[in-house]
Design a protein around this motif. Structure first.
Motif, PDB file in Angstrom:
ATOM      1  N   LEU A 292      59.694  37.392  34.637  1.00 33.53           N
ATOM      2  CA  LEU A 292      59.828  39.024  34.621  1.00 33.53           C
ATOM      3  C   LEU A 292      58.899  39.633  33.505  1.00 33.53           C
ATOM      4  N   ASN A 293      58.638  38.712  32.164  1.00 34.23           N
ATOM      5  CA  ASN A 293      57.655  39.137  31.174  1.00 34.23           C
ATOM      6  C   ASN A 293      56.133  38.855  31.560  1.00 34.23           C
ATOM      7  N   SER A 294      55.918  38.154  32.773  1.00 34.20           N
ATOM      8  CA  SER A 294      54.586  37.791  33.029  1.00 34.20           C
ATOM      9  C   SER A 294      53.982  39.038  33.964  1.00 34.20           C
ATOM     10  N   PRO A 295      52.396  38.947  33.907  1.00 26.45           N
ATOM     11  CA  PRO A 295      51.895  40.085  34.822  1.00 26.45           C
ATOM     12  C   PRO A 295      52.448  40.150  36.148  1.00 26.45           C
TER      13      PRO A 295
ATOM     14  N   GLY B   2      55.593  39.852  36.856  1.00 25.47           N
ATOM     15  CA  GLY B   2      56.835  40.721  36.584  1.00 25.47           C
ATOM     16  C   GLY B   2      56.405  42.175  36.384  1.00 25.47           C
ATOM     17  N   ARG B   3      55.415  42.582  35.787  1.00 24.94           N
ATOM     18  CA  ARG B   3      55.208  43.849  35.587  1.00 24.94           C
ATOM     19  C   ARG B   3      54.574  44.655  36.795  1.00 24.94           C
ATOM     20  N   MET B   4      54.016  43.609  37.654  1.00 17.02           N
ATOM     21  CA  MET B   4      53.527  44.281  39.090  1.00 17.02           C
ATOM     22  C   MET B   4      54.663  44.417  39.798  1.00 17.02           C
ATOM     23  N   MET B   5      55.606  43.703  39.757  1.00 13.87           N
ATOM     24  CA  MET B   5      56.761  43.983  40.555  1.00 13.87           C
ATOM     25  C   MET B   5      57.662  45.253  40.100  1.00 13.87           C
ATOM     26  N   ARG B   6      57.777  45.324  38.731  1.00 15.74           N
ATOM     27  CA  ARG B   6      58.419  46.659  38.484  1.00 15.74           C
ATOM     28  C   ARG B   6      57.637  47.844  39.022  1.00 15.74           C
TER      29      ARG B   6
END
Length: 462
Positions: free
Chosen positions: A304-307, A309-313
């Protein structure tokens, strides 16, 4: 980080964990520690299922209504891995089943070759249709003969192929893998659909999975169930017969046994050993399940805190903008759908391990889809801590709703005669308090805390 440096959401998270722990401890004092530990183990499994749904919904905004199917696939893995093979069944129909699988693989390969070689048009449609029809009848020729022979082998006790006779703990990753493979097939078909169509498609496919498991008795006995599965922890009777355990029990209860001798002492010691053996086994399960939950939680948090995860959000919040930035939305959706389904499959295998039996008839959408979604929504979608707290809290409420409802209704009707029809009707309705309470909890959460008990943290990248 000290408690004083925690953010308001961090303090809320810490308070939620402490409050949930106090509720479980209260059950230990008011009911029994055996009941409390059973509740803890089921809460741990529910939290893992909620974590899987949160990966799909909280990370990517995918609404899947087929959770029950992935949980059942995980449970099926427990049978396929831990059960001993049935030699008579393999002799009777194993060859035909393997041949049908081989023909099916050739059929699928032929379809891909036809699609790759032939140009689109009427000729390709005709060739595809003829290939599928011929392949279908050939597969059924082997499959029907094989499964009929297998199911006729001592159907009261076996009537299925059995498994690999391996430790059942291996079924946990295998259950996740099996669910992931099925999710890949579903995702390749359904993830291109609109959100509401995806929900309908996954709901239908989940029911298809359950129907197949129930009706294909050669696979896992269908609704006849498979009981007596292997266990990754000692059996209670084995602990009661172990000298070291009896000595440990005698030391623990030395004050109660003091001054008692003869047969009375032996009877008391047996009673303590029987109770403590059950507690010890449940604690062993709790340690294993906690280890799995912690591992999955840490991995989910890192993702979630990885790149990624940022892309998924970003994709979840605005698919159009993400596509304009060159992101393959369908591919990323497929990744999260597979990951979430795999986590649910692991939890399904763990539940079968805890129960010691595989009962396809118990898999229903209320328990394995609706309730899991309530856990995620009430806990807080997009927040892994919220999924864990939601899993614990909702399962706790689900289990305790009936006894608490019976207690409240008994108090309300205390002034009525025992045979009063109103009293009898109300006390009989205590079993219906569970769905009523879940609906009430969901409505209150959506009205007063639509983002859940632990909302998704506001991040700098948003």
């Amino acid at each position: 980080m000290s408690i004083g440096n925690l953010t308001p959401l961090g303090m809320r998270t810490l308070g939620a964990y402490i409050g949930m722990a106090l509720l479980l401890i209260l059950i230990g004092f008011l009911q029994s520690w055996s009941v409390a530990l059973v509740l803890v183990n089921l809460c741990l499994i529910s939290a893992i299922m909620a974590l899987g749904v949160n990966i799909q919904w909280g990370y990517a905004g995918l609404f899947s209504a087929g959770t029950v199917g992935f949980a059942a696939l995980g449970g099926l893995a427990g049978v396929l891995i831990s059960e001993a093979p049935i030699p008579e069944a393999w002799s009777a129909g194993g060859f035909n089943v393997l041949m049908s699988a081989a023909v099916l693989a050739v059929l699928i390969a032929a379809i891909f070759v036809i699609l790759a070689v032939m140009a689109p048009g009427r000729a390709r449609k005709i060739v595809l249709t003829l290939t599928v029809l011929v392949g279908y009848f050939v597969v059924r020729q082997f499959f029907d003969a094989g499964t009929d022979a297998i199911e006729s082998v001592d159907p009261a006790l076996t009537g299925f192929l059995g498994g690999l006779n391996l430790p059942i703990i291996l079924s946990w990753p295998v259950g996740g893998l099996l669910a992931a493979l099925v999710a890949w097939g579903i995702g390749k078909i359904a993830l291109g659909l609109r959100a509401d169509y995806l929900a309908i498609a996954t709901l239908g496919i989940g029911e298809i999975v359950i129907a197949v498991i129930k009706n294909e008795e050669w696979l896992a006995r269908g609704v006849k169930n498979v009981s007596g599965l292997d266990r990754p922890v000692p059996k209670e009777i084995a602990l009661q017969e172990a000298d070291w355990f009896v000595g440990w029990v005698e030391w623990i209860h030395s004050s109660a046994l003091q001054g008692v001798s003869g047969d009375a002492r032996l009877d008391m010691l047996r009673g303590f050993a029987q109770y403590d053996a059950g507690i010890a086994v449940k604690l062993c399960y709790a340690v294993l399940f906690t280890a799995v939950l912690v591992c999955l939680f840490v991995l989910a948090q890192k993702a979630l805190n990885s790149p990624w995860g940022r892309m998924m959000r970003a994709i979840r919040d605005n698919e159009v903008a993400a596509e304009a930035m060159g992101k393959d939305v369908t591919k990323r959706h497929l990744q999260t759908f597979i990951l979430g389904s795999a986590v649910i499959g692991i939890a399904g295998a763990m539940l079968t391990t805890l129960d010691g039996q595989f009962t396809p008839g118990t898999y229903n959408p209320l328990r394995y889809t609706f309730l899991i979604w309530v856990m995620v929504i009430v806990g807080g979608s997009g927040n892994n801590h919220g999924s864990v707290i939601g899993g614990f809290l909702i399962w706790f409420a689900w289990v305790q709703a009936e006894p608490a409802g019976a207690f409240v209704l008994d108090l309300l009707t205390a002034g009525l005669a025992e045979d009063n029809p109103v009293r009898e009707h109300l006390l009989g309705a205590a079993a219906h308090m569970r769905p009523l309470l879940m609906g009430l909890v969901l409505l209150l959460a959506m009205r007063f805390s639509p983002k859940g008990i632990l909302p998704e943290p506001v991040r700098a990248d948003r």
